[in-house]
Design an enzyme around this catalytic site. Structure first.
Site, PDB file in Angstrom:
ATOM      1  N   GLY A  14       0.848  -1.197   0.000  1.00 15.70           N
ATOM      2  CA  GLY A  14       0.000   0.000   0.000  1.00 15.70           C
ATOM      3  C   GLY A  14       0.878   1.240   0.000  1.00 15.70           C
ATOM      4  O   GLY A  14       1.602   1.474   0.971  1.00 15.70           O
ATOM      5  N   SER A  17      -0.673   7.207   2.172  1.00 15.87           N
ATOM      6  CA  SER A  17      -0.001   7.907   3.270  1.00 15.87           C
ATOM      7  C   SER A  17       0.344   6.973   4.440  1.00 15.87           C
ATOM      8  O   SER A  17       1.438   7.052   4.998  1.00 15.87           O
ATOM      9  CB  SER A  17      -0.839   9.089   3.743  1.00 15.87           C
ATOM     10  OG  SER A  17      -2.147   8.667   4.037  1.00 15.87           O
ATOM     11  N   LEU A  18      -0.560   6.060   4.776  1.00 13.40           N
ATOM     12  CA  LEU A  18      -0.294   5.183   5.923  1.00 13.40           C
ATOM     13  C   LEU A  18       0.825   4.182   5.614  1.00 13.40           C
ATOM     14  O   LEU A  18       1.694   3.921   6.445  1.00 13.40           O
ATOM     15  CB  LEU A  18      -1.588   4.457   6.339  1.00 13.40           C
ATOM     16  CG  LEU A  18      -1.540   3.718   7.661  1.00 13.40           C
ATOM     17  CD1 LEU A  18      -1.162   4.648   8.811  1.00 13.40           C
ATOM     18  CD2 LEU A  18      -2.880   3.050   7.952  1.00 13.40           C
ATOM     19  N   GLY A  19       0.808   3.638   4.412  1.00 12.18           N
ATOM     20  CA  GLY A  19       1.856   2.701   4.001  1.00 12.18           C
ATOM     21  C   GLY A  19       3.221   3.385   4.024  1.00 12.18           C
ATOM     22  O   GLY A  19       4.201   2.839   4.554  1.00 12.18           O
ATOM     23  N   ASN A 112      -9.131   0.973   8.185  1.00  9.89           N
ATOM     24  CA  ASN A 112     -10.176   1.690   8.918  1.00  9.89           C
ATOM     25  C   ASN A 112     -11.410   0.818   9.004  1.00  9.89           C
ATOM     26  O   ASN A 112     -11.619  -0.052   8.158  1.00  9.89           O
ATOM     27  CB  ASN A 112     -10.601   2.918   8.095  1.00  9.89           C
ATOM     28  CG  ASN A 112     -10.001   4.182   8.626  1.00  9.89           C
ATOM     29  OD1 ASN A 112      -9.506   4.232   9.740  1.00  9.89           O
ATOM     30  ND2 ASN A 112     -10.064   5.222   7.806  1.00  9.89           N
ATOM     31  N   ALA A 138      -1.677  11.204   8.774  1.00 11.82           N
ATOM     32  CA  ALA A 138      -0.632  11.415   7.766  1.00 11.82           C
ATOM     33  C   ALA A 138      -1.302  11.772   6.448  1.00 11.82           C
ATOM     34  O   ALA A 138      -2.423  11.353   6.186  1.00 11.82           O
ATOM     35  CB  ALA A 138       0.204  10.153   7.603  1.00 11.82           C
ATOM     36  N   LYS A 191     -13.465   2.297  18.092  1.00 11.21           N
ATOM     37  CA  LYS A 191     -13.028   3.190  17.007  1.00 11.21           C
ATOM     38  C   LYS A 191     -14.124   3.292  15.953  1.00 11.21           C
ATOM     39  O   LYS A 191     -14.383   4.363  15.392  1.00 11.21           O
ATOM     40  CB  LYS A 191     -11.724   2.640  16.419  1.00 11.21           C
ATOM     41  CG  LYS A 191     -11.200   3.363  15.193  1.00 11.21           C
ATOM     42  CD  LYS A 191     -10.260   4.477  15.582  1.00 11.21           C
ATOM     43  CE  LYS A 191      -9.699   5.342  14.466  1.00 11.21           C
ATOM     44  NZ  LYS A 191      -9.638   4.866  13.143  1.00 11.21           N
ATOM     45  N   ASN A 199     -17.739  10.660  11.006  1.00 12.52           N
ATOM     46  CA  ASN A 199     -17.522  10.709   9.558  1.00 12.52           C
ATOM     47  C   ASN A 199     -18.777  11.015   8.731  1.00 12.52           C
ATOM     48  O   ASN A 199     -18.708  11.840   7.808  1.00 12.52           O
ATOM     49  CB  ASN A 199     -16.876   9.404   9.065  1.00 12.52           C
ATOM     50  CG  ASN A 199     -15.491   9.191   9.654  1.00 12.52           C
ATOM     51  OD1 ASN A 199     -15.190   9.721  10.708  1.00 12.52           O
ATOM     52  ND2 ASN A 199     -14.656   8.427   8.997  1.00 12.52           N
ATOM     53  N   ASN A 209     -14.391  18.093  11.746  1.00  9.60           N
ATOM     54  CA  ASN A 209     -14.863  17.224  12.830  1.00  9.60           C
ATOM     55  C   ASN A 209     -15.485  18.028  13.984  1.00  9.60           C
ATOM     56  O   ASN A 209     -16.478  17.613  14.579  1.00  9.60           O
ATOM     57  CB  ASN A 209     -13.703  16.389  13.391  1.00  9.60           C
ATOM     58  CG  ASN A 209     -13.169  15.397  12.372  1.00  9.60           C
ATOM     59  OD1 ASN A 209     -13.710  15.267  11.278  1.00  9.60           O
ATOM     60  ND2 ASN A 209     -12.098  14.705  12.721  1.00  9.60           N
TER      61      ASN A 209
HETATM   62  O1  KPL Z   1     -10.569   8.274  12.295  1.00 13.12           O
HETATM   63  C1  KPL Z   1     -11.088   9.295  11.915  1.00 13.12           C
HETATM   64  C2  KPL Z   1     -11.372   9.432  10.483  1.00 13.12           C
HETATM   65  O2  KPL Z   1     -11.320  10.534   9.971  1.00 13.12           O
HETATM   66  O3  KPL Z   1     -11.626   8.394   9.843  1.00 13.12           O
HETATM   67  C3  KPL Z   1     -11.482  10.351  12.906  1.00 13.12           C
HETATM   68  C4  KPL Z   1     -11.312   9.801  14.300  1.00 13.12           C
HETATM   69  C5  KPL Z   1     -12.889  10.779  12.692  1.00 13.12           C
HETATM   70  C6  KPL Z   1     -10.551  11.523  12.869  1.00 13.12           C
HETATM   71  O4  KPL Z   1     -10.710  12.316  11.749  1.00 13.12           O
END
Ligand code: KPL
Length: 313
Positions: A14, A17-19, A112, A138, A191, A199, A209
Site C-alpha cells: 500500500g 499515506s499510511l503505508g 479503517n 498522515a 473506534k 464521519n 470534525n
Molecule cells: O478516524 C477518523 C477518520 O477521519 O476516519 C477520525 C477519528 C474521525 C478523525 O478524523
C-alpha cells in the site's frame, strides 16, 4: 517464521499515506523494508524518482531510501506483511501476494472500520492475522512525499487470543508507538463507533470534525445511545458515559481536521462507508438490534454519495 530477528524483512503493501508512514519509520529505524506497489507504472515512477521518499514530521524533513517491488515478483517469500490499503482493497491486495505469504507469516491489518479484517482472517487461516487500530494522522501533498501530521497510537492484537509475535516486540515504541491489546475487537468497535458518529456528518455537511455535534443537533446523543447498545451487544466493555466522553475527546482533539470520509469525497475517491456505517448497520440487523438513526444516517450517506457521482458502497 524460522528466521532470526536480524533477517526479518518487513513488506509494506500500500503506497498511500499510511503505508509510506510505516515504511518510512521502519526504514529510519534501520529495519529492512520493502514497499509493494500496485503496478508496473507505479514502480517505474518510483525508480525514476530515485527510489526514495520525503518524510516530514514536525520540523524535521528527511529523504529515505526505500526499495519497492511488485506484488507478483517471485522468489522472495513474505514473513511479515503490513497491509496499508483502503478497506475495500484489502482482500484483492492480499490475494495479489498470497503465493508469497509463508505459512505462519504475520499479516498486520491497518484498515479503517471493520469487516476487511475478519474477511482476511477467514481467508488466510495459515497465517497470523493481526488487527490494528491506528490514530496517526498522515497525508501526502505529492507522490512519494508523506507528512506525519499527528502522532497517534497503534493498538494491535490477535482476535484469536494468540500471543504477541516476537517480531513485533522488536519494534521500538519510539519508532512506532504501538501497544499490544488482548481484546482488539473491543478496541476496533470503539473506534468504529467514533467513526460512525463523526464521519457521516462531516461528509453530509462538508464540515470539520469539530462542527459535528452542532450539525447533528439533538439526534447526536441518540445516535451515541444506539452505538453504545451495539457495542454492548458485541461485548465491548464500555459505559454510555465513557463512550460519549471518548467521542467528545476525539472531536475536540481533531476539531480542525477533515475526516477520512470527507477527504475521500474531496479527492473524489471511493469512501469506506461499507466498512463504517454499513458494517455497523449490518451487524445490528443480524443481532436483531434496532438502530433507526444509524440506518437513516447510512441511507442519507449513500444517497449523498450517489448524488455526487461517487460509489454508494
Ligand atoms: O478516524 C477518523 C477518520 O477521519 O476516519 C477520525 C477519528 C474521525 C478523525 O478524523
Amino acid at each position: 517464521m524460522g528466521r532470526s530477528r536480524g533477517l526479518s524483512v518487513f513488506h509494506v503493501l500500500g503506497g498511500g499515506s499510511l503505508g509510506l508512514l510505516w515504511a518510512a519509520r521502519l526504514a529510519e529505524a534501520g529495519t529492512d523494508v520493502r514497499l509493494i506497489l500496485r503496478d508496473a507504472q507505479a514502480l517505474q515512477a518510483w525508480k525514476a524518482a530515485g527510489s526514495s521518499i520525503l518524510f516530514e514530521q514536525a520540523s524535521k524533513r528527511s529523504r529515505i531510501a526505500l526499495q519497492a517491488q511488485l506484488a507478483d515478483e517471485s522468489g522472495e517469500p513474505i514473513d511479515i506483511l503490513i497491509l496499508a490499503t483502503k478497506a475495500y482493497s484489502a482482500q484483492s491486495a492480499l490475494h495479489s501476494v498470497a503465493q508469497r505469504l509463508q505459512q505462519n507469516a504475520s499479516i498486520l491489518m491497518l484498515q479503517n472500520g471493520m469487516g476487511s479484517q475478519q474477511a482476511a482472517s477467514r481467508t488466510f487461516v495459515q497465517q497470523q492475522v493481526l488487527y490494528a487500530s491506528v490514530t496517526d494522522g498522515a497525508w501526502m501533498p505529492a507522490p512519494r512525499h508523506v507528512i506525519w501530521a499527528g502522532q497517534g497510537q497503534t493498538q494491535i492484537g490477535d482476535p484469536s487470543g494468540a500471543d504477541c509475535p516476537q517480531w513485533l516486540k522488536h519494534i521500538d515504541q519510539q519508532t512506532i508507538n504501538w501497544q499490544w491489546h488482548t481484546d482488539i475487537l473491543a478496541v476496533l468497535w470503539q473506534k468504529l463507533a467514533v467513526n460512525c458518529a463523526i464521519n457521516p456528518y462531516t461528509a453530509l455537511y462538508d464540515c470539520d470534525n469539530g462542527q459535528v455535534p452542532t450539525r447533528a443537533g439533538a439526534q447526536f446523543p441518540r445516535l451515541i445511545d444506539e452505538l453504545h447498545s451495539l457495542l454492548e451487544r458485541q461485548g465491548a466493555n464500555v459505559t454510555r458515559a465513557e463512550l460519549g466522553n471518548y467521542i467528545d475527546q476525539v472531536i475536540t482533539r481533531t476539531a480542525v481536521n477533515s475526516s477520512s470520509m470527507r477527504q475521500d469525497i474531496h479527492a473524489r475517491r471511493r469512501t469506506e462507508i461499507s466498512y463504517i456505517t454499513g458494517y455497523a448497520c449490518e451487524v445490528a440487523h443480524q443481532a436483531g438490534l434496532a438502530t433507526p438513526l444509524l440506518d437513516q444516517l447510512h441511507g442519507a450517506l449513500k444517497t449523498h454519495l450517489a448524488t455526487l457521482g461517487l460509489p454508494p458502497d
